[in-house]
Design a protein around this motif. Structure first.
Motif, short mmCIF file in Angstrom:
data_model
loop_
_atom_site.label_atom_id
_atom_site.label_comp_id
_atom_site.label_asym_id
_atom_site.label_seq_id
_atom_site.Cartn_x
_atom_site.Cartn_y
_atom_site.Cartn_z
N ASP A 57 63.32 31.89 94.90
CA ASP A 57 63.92 31.86 96.23
C ASP A 57 63.10 31.08 97.27
O ASP A 57 63.48 31.00 98.44
N GLY A 58 61.96 30.53 96.84
CA GLY A 58 61.12 29.78 97.78
C GLY A 58 60.32 30.65 98.73
O GLY A 58 59.66 30.13 99.63
N ARG A 59 60.35 31.96 98.52
CA ARG A 59 59.62 32.88 99.41
C ARG A 59 58.70 33.83 98.65
O ARG A 59 57.59 34.13 99.11
N HIS A 60 59.15 34.32 97.50
CA HIS A 60 58.37 35.28 96.73
C HIS A 60 58.00 34.71 95.36
O HIS A 60 58.76 33.91 94.80
N LEU A 61 56.87 35.15 94.83
CA LEU A 61 56.48 34.77 93.48
C LEU A 61 57.18 35.72 92.51
O LEU A 61 56.89 36.91 92.46
N ASP A 62 58.12 35.18 91.74
CA ASP A 62 58.88 36.02 90.82
C ASP A 62 59.14 35.32 89.49
O ASP A 62 59.99 35.74 88.71
N ARG A 63 58.41 34.22 89.25
CA ARG A 63 58.51 33.52 87.98
C ARG A 63 57.12 33.31 87.41
O ARG A 63 56.16 33.07 88.15
N LEU A 64 57.03 33.38 86.08
CA LEU A 64 55.73 33.30 85.42
C LEU A 64 55.88 32.51 84.11
O LEU A 64 56.75 32.82 83.30
N THR A 65 55.03 31.52 83.94
CA THR A 65 54.98 30.76 82.69
C THR A 65 53.55 30.70 82.19
O THR A 65 52.62 30.47 82.98
N ILE A 66 53.38 30.92 80.90
CA ILE A 66 52.08 30.79 80.27
C ILE A 66 52.09 29.51 79.45
O ILE A 66 52.88 29.37 78.51
N ALA A 67 51.25 28.55 79.82
CA ALA A 67 51.17 27.28 79.10
C ALA A 67 50.07 27.39 78.04
O ALA A 67 48.93 27.75 78.35
N ILE A 68 50.43 27.07 76.80
CA ILE A 68 49.51 27.23 75.68
C ILE A 68 49.33 25.88 75.00
O ILE A 68 50.30 25.27 74.53
N ALA A 69 48.10 25.40 74.93
CA ALA A 69 47.80 24.08 74.37
C ALA A 69 47.86 24.11 72.84
O ALA A 69 47.79 25.18 72.23
N PRO A 70 47.98 22.95 72.21
CA PRO A 70 47.95 22.89 70.75
C PRO A 70 46.69 23.53 70.19
O PRO A 70 45.64 23.53 70.84
N TYR A 71 46.81 24.06 68.99
CA TYR A 71 45.74 24.73 68.25
C TYR A 71 45.50 26.17 68.70
O TYR A 71 44.79 26.92 68.02
N GLU A 72 46.04 26.60 69.83
CA GLU A 72 45.79 27.96 70.29
C GLU A 72 46.53 29.00 69.44
O GLU A 72 45.98 30.05 69.12
N ILE A 73 47.79 28.70 69.12
CA ILE A 73 48.57 29.67 68.33
C ILE A 73 49.23 29.00 67.13
O ILE A 73 50.08 29.61 66.46
N GLY A 74 48.85 27.79 66.82
CA GLY A 74 49.44 27.11 65.67
C GLY A 74 48.81 25.76 65.44
O GLY A 74 47.95 25.31 66.21
N ALA A 75 49.24 25.10 64.39
CA ALA A 75 48.72 23.79 64.03
C ALA A 75 49.09 22.76 65.11
O ALA A 75 50.02 22.97 65.88
N TYR A 76 48.37 21.64 65.12
CA TYR A 76 48.62 20.60 66.11
C TYR A 76 50.07 20.13 66.06
O TYR A 76 50.68 19.84 67.09
N ALA A 77 50.63 20.08 64.85
CA ALA A 77 52.00 19.59 64.69
C ALA A 77 53.02 20.46 65.43
O ALA A 77 54.11 19.99 65.76
N GLU A 78 52.66 21.71 65.72
CA GLU A 78 53.57 22.58 66.47
C GLU A 78 53.68 22.18 67.93
O GLU A 78 54.63 22.54 68.62
N GLY A 79 52.70 21.44 68.41
CA GLY A 79 52.70 21.06 69.81
C GLY A 79 52.27 22.19 70.72
O GLY A 79 51.72 23.20 70.27
N ASP A 80 52.54 22.02 72.01
CA ASP A 80 52.19 23.06 72.97
C ASP A 80 53.37 23.99 73.18
O ASP A 80 54.49 23.72 72.73
N TYR A 81 53.11 25.09 73.90
CA TYR A 81 54.15 26.07 74.19
C TYR A 81 54.15 26.37 75.68
O TYR A 81 53.09 26.46 76.31
N ARG A 82 55.34 26.54 76.25
CA ARG A 82 55.51 26.99 77.63
C ARG A 82 56.28 28.31 77.54
O ARG A 82 57.50 28.30 77.32
N ILE A 83 55.58 29.41 77.67
CA ILE A 83 56.17 30.73 77.46
C ILE A 83 56.56 31.35 78.80
O ILE A 83 55.70 31.70 79.62
#
Length: 283
Positions: free
Chosen positions: A233-259
Motif C-alpha cells: 500500500d506504499g505505507r506499511h511494510l507487509d511484504r517479505l522476500t528472501i533472496a538466496i544465492a546459488p549454492y546455498e540450497i542447491g547446485a549452481y545449475a538451480e540458479g538463485d531463489y526469490r522466496i
C-alpha cells in the motif's frame, strides 16, 4: 534531478565510462516498460501511474575495457537523499577499486603464466522495493565474474530510515535474527520446497544421513540470506522476500531463489517496538 559526480572520482575512471543521469527530457516509457517496472517487489497498486518517476535511474555508471566490465546504478529516490547517495557513491568507488586491483593482478598472472586472461566484471543495480513515508527499501542484484567457469549472482539490501536519517539492514527492525527465523520458518521452508518443485527438483530424501544432506542445507536460516522488505500500500511494510544465492540450497545449475514469505502476526510480534507501527500483517 541530475547526479553530480566529483571531479576526483570522474578523473579516476577510464574514458570508456558512460555516465547516465535522469532528466526531465527523457522519452516516455513504453507500456511494456511500465508493466515491467510495476512488477518490482513492493510496488503499490497503481504503480504504473507513476512508474516513470519511481524507476528512473538517477545514477548509472558503466565501464567496459579489455581489463574489466563495471556497472553500478541506483534509483532516483536514493539520489534524493544526500547522505544515502553519498554512501552509495562511496560503495560504488570501493567496489570499482577492488575490481580494478583484482583484475590487474589476475591479468598480470595470466601474462606471466602464458594463459588467456578473461575480463572480470562487477555489475550491480539497486532498485526500489518500496518507498513508504518513513522507509526507502532497496534491493540489489550483483553479477560478478572473476575468470572461472561461470559468473556468480549475489544480493544486497538496505533500508533508509528517514526518521533517524540512518541506513539500516532489514533485520535491524526485528528483536533478533533468531526471533525473525522462528517467526517465518514454517512458511519459509514450505516455500523453498514449492520453489524447488516448480523447477522440477525433488526434495532431499528424509531418510538420508545428515552427513549426506549437509552439502546444501534443506532450509537454511532466513536471517543468513538477503532479506527484502516491501509494501503493498506504499505505507506499511507487509511484504517479505528472501533472496538466496546459488549454492546455498542447491547446485549452481538451480540458479538463485526469490522466496516470498507472508508477513504474519507472528512476525509483526518480533518487530522492535519503535518500528511496530510501520508494519502490517498480511494475515
Amino acid at each position: 534531478m541530475t547526479l553530480l559526480i566529483s571531479h576526483r572520482f570522474a578523473a579516476a575512471l577510464v574514458p570508456a565510462i558512460l555516465l547516465v543521469t535522469a532528466c526531465s527530457g527523457e522519452p516516455e516509457p513504453t507500456q511494456a516498460e511500465k508493466a515491467a517496472a510495476a512488477t518490482v517487489l513492493g510496488a503499490p497498486p497503481g504503480a504504473n501511474d507513476d512508474v516513470k518517476v519511481a524507476n528512473a535511474a538517477a545514477s548509472n555508471v558503466k565501464e567496459s575495457s579489455d581489463l574489466m566490465e563495471f556497472a553500478y546504478s541506483y534509483p532516483k529516490e536514493a539520489a534524493e537523499i544526500p547522505k544515502l547517495a553519498e554512501w552509495l557513491d562511496q560503495d560504488r568507488a570501493t567496489k570499482r577499486d577492488a575490481l580494478t586491483a583484482e583484475s590487474r593482478r589476475d591479468q598480470a598472472l595470466a601474462q606471466k603464466e602464458g594463459f588467456p586472461y578473461r575480463p572480470h566484471s562487477h555489475l550491480q543495480a539497486w532498485q526500489r522495493v518500496t518507498n513508504t513515508p518513513r522507509f526507502l527499501s532497496l534491493s540489489s542484484e550483483i553479477e560478478t565474474y572473476t575468470g572461472g567457469a561461470h559468473g556468480m549472482t549475489n544480493f544486497e539490501t538496505l533500508i533508509w530510515d528517514r526518521n533517524k536519517t540512518v541506513r539500516l539492514k532489514p533485520l535491524d527492525l526485528f528483536t533478533s535474527g533468531k526471533a525473525f527465523d522462528a517467526a517465518i520458518r514454517t512458511d519459509y521452508c514450505a516455500a523453498i520446497k514449492r520453489a524447488k518443485a516448480a523447477k522440477g527438483i525433488q526434495p532431499p530424501d528424509e531418510e538420508l544421513p545428515d552427513a549426506l544432506e549437509s552439502v546444501f542445507a534443506k532450509c537454511p536460516p532466513a536471517s543468513a540470506q538477503t532479506v527484502w522488505l516491501g509494501s503493498s500500500d506504499g505505507r506499511h511494510l507487509d511484504r517479505l522476500t528472501i533472496a538466496i544465492a546459488p549454492y546455498e540450497i542447491g547446485a549452481y545449475a538451480e540458479g538463485d531463489y526469490r522466496i516470498n514469505v507472508p508477513v504474519t502476526a507472528a512476525l509483526v510480534r518480533v518487530v522492535k517496538p519503535e518500528f511496530a507501527s510501520e508494519f502490517r500483517a498480511a494475515r
